[in-house]
Design a protein around this motif. Structure first.
Motif, mmCIF file in Angstrom:
data_model
loop_
_atom_site.group_PDB
_atom_site.id
_atom_site.type_symbol
_atom_site.label_atom_id
_atom_site.label_comp_id
_atom_site.label_asym_id
_atom_site.label_seq_id
_atom_site.Cartn_x
_atom_site.Cartn_y
_atom_site.Cartn_z
ATOM 1 N N THR A 52 -0.846 -6.079 -2.752
ATOM 2 C CA THR A 52 -1.490 -7.342 -3.133
ATOM 3 C C THR A 52 -0.580 -8.525 -2.807
ATOM 4 N N GLU A 53 0.740 -8.336 -2.916
ATOM 5 C CA GLU A 53 1.674 -9.398 -2.522
ATOM 6 C C GLU A 53 1.644 -9.620 -1.010
ATOM 7 N N ASP A 54 1.351 -8.541 -0.268
ATOM 8 C CA ASP A 54 1.252 -8.652 1.197
ATOM 9 C C ASP A 54 -0.074 -9.263 1.635
ATOM 10 N N GLY A 55 -0.974 -9.538 0.695
ATOM 11 C CA GLY A 55 -2.222 -10.218 1.017
ATOM 12 C C GLY A 55 -3.458 -9.330 1.100
ATOM 13 N N LYS A 56 -3.310 -8.053 0.792
ATOM 14 C CA LYS A 56 -4.491 -7.189 0.814
ATOM 15 C C LYS A 56 -5.374 -7.501 -0.392
ATOM 16 N N THR A 57 -6.681 -7.347 -0.212
ATOM 17 C CA THR A 57 -7.613 -7.572 -1.317
ATOM 18 C C THR A 57 -7.621 -6.344 -2.226
ATOM 19 N N GLN A 58 -8.164 -6.522 -3.428
ATOM 20 C CA GLN A 58 -8.272 -5.407 -4.360
ATOM 21 C C GLN A 58 -9.148 -4.296 -3.782
ATOM 22 N N ALA A 59 -10.184 -4.665 -3.058
ATOM 23 C CA ALA A 59 -11.067 -3.674 -2.438
ATOM 24 C C ALA A 59 -10.322 -2.859 -1.385
ATOM 25 N N GLU A 60 -9.483 -3.527 -0.593
ATOM 26 C CA GLU A 60 -8.703 -2.814 0.424
ATOM 27 C C GLU A 60 -7.700 -1.854 -0.215
ATOM 28 N N VAL A 61 -7.049 -2.312 -1.276
ATOM 29 C CA VAL A 61 -6.080 -1.470 -1.989
ATOM 30 C C VAL A 61 -6.784 -0.264 -2.595
ATOM 31 N N ALA A 62 -7.955 -0.496 -3.191
ATOM 32 C CA ALA A 62 -8.717 0.594 -3.790
ATOM 33 C C ALA A 62 -9.102 1.633 -2.744
ATOM 34 N N LYS A 63 -9.481 1.177 -1.577
ATOM 35 C CA LYS A 63 -9.865 2.089 -0.492
ATOM 36 C C LYS A 63 -8.656 2.900 -0.012
ATOM 37 N N LEU A 64 -7.502 2.250 0.112
ATOM 38 C CA LEU A 64 -6.294 2.938 0.554
ATOM 39 C C LEU A 64 -5.845 4.014 -0.444
ATOM 40 N N LEU A 65 -5.983 3.707 -1.716
ATOM 41 C CA LEU A 65 -5.544 4.642 -2.756
ATOM 42 C C LEU A 65 -6.642 5.628 -3.186
ATOM 43 N N ARG A 66 -7.860 5.396 -2.653
ATOM 44 C CA ARG A 66 -9.013 6.208 -3.053
ATOM 45 C C ARG A 66 -9.225 6.136 -4.567
ATOM 46 N N ARG A 67 -9.176 4.914 -5.060
ATOM 47 C CA ARG A 67 -9.409 4.619 -6.475
ATOM 48 C C ARG A 67 -10.533 3.609 -6.573
ATOM 49 N N ASN A 68 -11.119 3.511 -7.753
ATOM 50 C CA ASN A 68 -12.182 2.552 -7.997
ATOM 51 C C ASN A 68 -11.596 1.141 -8.012
ATOM 52 N N LYS A 69 -12.389 0.179 -7.544
ATOM 53 C CA LYS A 69 -11.927 -1.221 -7.530
ATOM 54 C C LYS A 69 -11.629 -1.713 -8.940
ATOM 55 N N ALA A 70 -12.416 -1.251 -9.902
ATOM 56 C CA ALA A 70 -12.210 -1.685 -11.292
ATOM 57 C C ALA A 70 -10.854 -1.206 -11.817
ATOM 58 N N THR A 71 -10.416 -0.036 -11.383
ATOM 59 C CA THR A 71 -9.111 0.480 -11.805
ATOM 60 C C THR A 71 -7.997 -0.440 -11.311
ATOM 61 N N ILE A 72 -8.101 -0.871 -10.060
ATOM 62 C CA ILE A 72 -7.100 -1.768 -9.486
ATOM 63 C C ILE A 72 -7.123 -3.110 -10.209
ATOM 64 N N SER A 73 -8.322 -3.613 -10.460
ATOM 65 C CA SER A 73 -8.479 -4.900 -11.127
ATOM 66 C C SER A 73 -7.892 -4.859 -12.546
ATOM 67 N N ARG A 74 -8.189 -3.791 -13.298
ATOM 68 C CA ARG A 74 -7.663 -3.659 -14.667
ATOM 69 C C ARG A 74 -6.136 -3.596 -14.665
ATOM 70 N N PHE A 75 -5.585 -2.827 -13.713
ATOM 71 C CA PHE A 75 -4.124 -2.725 -13.650
ATOM 72 C C PHE A 75 -3.496 -4.087 -13.378
ATOM 73 N N LEU A 76 -4.025 -4.834 -12.395
ATOM 74 C CA LEU A 76 -3.455 -6.137 -12.056
ATOM 75 C C LEU A 76 -3.585 -7.116 -13.214
ATOM 76 N N LYS A 77 -4.707 -7.071 -13.908
ATOM 77 C CA LYS A 77 -4.919 -7.947 -15.064
ATOM 78 C C LYS A 77 -3.900 -7.626 -16.162
ATOM 79 N N ARG A 78 -3.700 -6.321 -16.424
ATOM 80 C CA ARG A 78 -2.739 -5.899 -17.449
ATOM 81 C C ARG A 78 -1.311 -6.254 -17.022
ATOM 82 N N TYR A 79 -1.005 -6.089 -15.740
ATOM 83 C CA TYR A 79 0.336 -6.408 -15.237
ATOM 84 C C TYR A 79 0.625 -7.908 -15.374
ATOM 85 N N LYS A 80 -0.359 -8.746 -15.067
ATOM 86 C CA LYS A 80 -0.170 -10.196 -15.188
ATOM 87 C C LYS A 80 0.038 -10.606 -16.644
ATOM 88 N N ALA A 81 -0.638 -9.904 -17.569
ATOM 89 C CA ALA A 81 -0.516 -10.232 -18.993
ATOM 90 C C ALA A 81 0.816 -9.765 -19.584
#
Length: 139
Positions: free
Chosen positions: A26-55
């Motif tokens: 995400t720091e390199d500029g990839k979108t959450q959807a791209e990261v989710a596809k690379l990791l074979r994870r749901n987009k919501a999982t990536i979004s929740r993690f980033l939200k929790r990390y920012k908090a």
């Protein structure tokens, strides 16, 4: 090449390696959807993690909820003291001692669990009283 294969996924929770990849990508500029596809994870999982990390600012998971403790650390010390001074006592008799001395009303199973948690020191068995016959055999 994402660096992660499908077999390395732990299943339900994100691994620390996956969390690091999410932050890096995400720091390199990839979108959450791209990261989710690379990791074979749901987009919501990536979004929740980033939200929790920012908090929180940490990769560590938050403590999981559980049943709150009923007894305090002081109560634990009382149980330990009673157990150490009465190693031959049963859980029911220890329970009676705790109730009369410290006013702790609890199940004998609670006392048993605490004794079990105390570790490898096992209860000392009561020695049988020697009879006259036994003492006559010993020189």
């Amino acid at each position: 090449s994402s660096g992660i294969n499908a077999e390395s996924q732990s299943g339900r929770y994100l691994t620390s390696e996956e969390k690091s990849f999410i932050l890096q990508w995400t720091e390199d500029g990839k979108t959450q959807a791209e990261v989710a596809k690379l990791l074979r994870r749901n987009k919501a999982t990536i979004s929740r993690f980033l939200k929790r990390y920012k908090a929180t600012g940490t990769l560590a998971a938050s403590p999981k909820p559980g049943r709150p403790r009923f007894f305090t650390a002081r109560d634990d010390r009382c149980i330990s003291r009673a157990y150490k001074s009465n190693r031959t006592a049963s859980t029911r008799s220890l329970n009676g001692i705790l109730e009369s001395n410290d006013g702790l009303g609890m199940s004998h199973m609670t006392v048993w669990r605490h004794m079990k948690e105390m570790g490898p020191k096992k209860r000392v068995l009561k020695k049988e009283k020697s009879t006259d016959c036994d003492s006559a055999l010993i020189p």
